[in-house]
Design a protein around this motif. Structure first.
Motif, PDB file in Angstrom:
ATOM      1  N   SER A 139      47.731  31.896  46.192  1.00  0.00           N
ATOM      2  CA  SER A 139      48.104  32.749  47.320  1.00  0.00           C
ATOM      3  C   SER A 139      47.856  34.193  46.935  1.00  0.00           C
ATOM      4  N   ALA A 140      47.994  35.090  47.914  1.00  0.00           N
ATOM      5  CA  ALA A 140      47.869  36.519  47.613  1.00  0.00           C
ATOM      6  C   ALA A 140      48.974  36.972  46.677  1.00  0.00           C
ATOM      7  N   GLY A 141      50.171  36.409  46.861  1.00  0.00           N
ATOM      8  CA  GLY A 141      51.274  36.757  45.962  1.00  0.00           C
ATOM      9  C   GLY A 141      51.007  36.302  44.539  1.00  0.00           C
ATOM     10  N   ALA A 142      50.467  35.091  44.389  1.00  0.00           N
ATOM     11  CA  ALA A 142      50.143  34.590  43.054  1.00  0.00           C
ATOM     12  C   ALA A 142      49.061  35.448  42.405  1.00  0.00           C
ATOM     13  N   ALA A 143      48.092  35.882  43.198  1.00  0.00           N
ATOM     14  CA  ALA A 143      47.029  36.736  42.667  1.00  0.00           C
ATOM     15  C   ALA A 143      47.598  38.066  42.160  1.00  0.00           C
TER      16      ALA A 143
END
Length: 276
Positions: A139-143
């Motif tokens: 996800s964008a958060g994980a990135a």
């Protein structure tokens, strides 16, 4: 700000699950829908387990994008038999290139993003940063989390500006590939379908073989105005097909109710206020 939509589908003290970690576009969508006091970040498997167990009242997942069509999460939604789509939310995305403070654009050798995001920003990357390695994240958060926790200073993430605030990153470029061609639609899932309103949409799942498709489609178009059709894998054989179909109106309307009663190949996914 909590929207009118959030007040209509979120009760006091009810937790809202979303695809985590924090800083994803789904997190951003949920904050705009519900505020941030009752949001719970969960991974993909845990999110759907929590919804099934009713340890969260609602779950928010991205189901389609204008660039790549259906997302991988749409099939997770279709696997549920006892939940309804209770709302939809759409947002035009504009990505930010996020890096640690002090990192310059020319220092970046790797860009991390969700696979859908990598497709959406591909034209910009091809033009502006063609030599960088492109690496997928959940996800964008994980990135953003990977960039923040990494030991190097040559990596950046693509995501919403809110991820920069959460993980102490700096937006180097904002508004990347922003525009109507970059629209994502989320479904909010719950256990109780909203009552009819003045501008509703109904989503149906049609499971049919090739021989029966034309008959079913004729029955559908005689009952409601079709907005969109998405084909999904049949799962059982090459001759079997599944279609997610959006139509105008609420499932309680006589024409749609009759269709569902007389044609068992259609399954009601949900009726909800139309926003897209």
């Amino acid at each position: 700000m909590i929207t009118m939509l959030s007040m209509s589908i979120c009760t006091a003290g009810a937790r809202i699950g979303y695809l985590g970690p924090a800083g994803s576009w789904t997190h951003q969508a949920c904050m705009e829908l519900f505020g941030d006091s009752e949001l719970v970040a969960l991974d993909r498997e845990a999110l759907f387990q929590a919804l099934r167990a009713k340890t969260v009242a609602r779950a928010c997942v991205p189901v389609t994008t204008s660039v790549v069509g259906a997302t991988p999460y749409l099939d997770d939604v279709l696997a549920f038999e006892d939940v309804h789509v209770v709302a939809e939310y759409t947002k035009v995305l504009g990505y930010s290139l996020l890096a640690k403070p002090g990192v310059r654009r020319k220092d970046i050798r790797t860009v991390i993003a969700h696979p859908v995001a990598l497709e959406e920003v591909k034209p910009w990357l091809d033009l502006e940063m063609p030599e960088v390695e492109r690496r997928a994240a959940a996800s964008a958060g994980a990135a953003a989390k990977l960039v923040a926790q990494g030991s190097g200073s040559d990596t950046a993430a693509m995501g919403p500006p809110s991820a920069a605030r959460l993980y102490g990153l700096t937006p180097i470029v904002n508004g990347i590939e922003e525009g109507p061609h970059n629209t994502t639609r989320w479904w909010v899932l719950g256990h109780a379908m909203p009552a009819p309103g003045c501008n509703d949409k109904t989503s149906l799942l049609l499971t049919i073989d090739e021989a029966g498709f034309q008959r079913s489609l004729q029955a559908l178009t005689g009952s409601a105005r079709v907005l969109a059709i998405y084909e999904r894998p049949g799962k059982r054989s090459l001759e079997g097909h599944r279609y997610v179909i959006d139509v105008v109106g609420h499932a309680s309307q006589p024409e749609i109710a009759r269709l569902l009663a007389e044609h068992g190949e259609f399954r009601l996914l949900g009726s909800y206020p139309r926003r897209y």
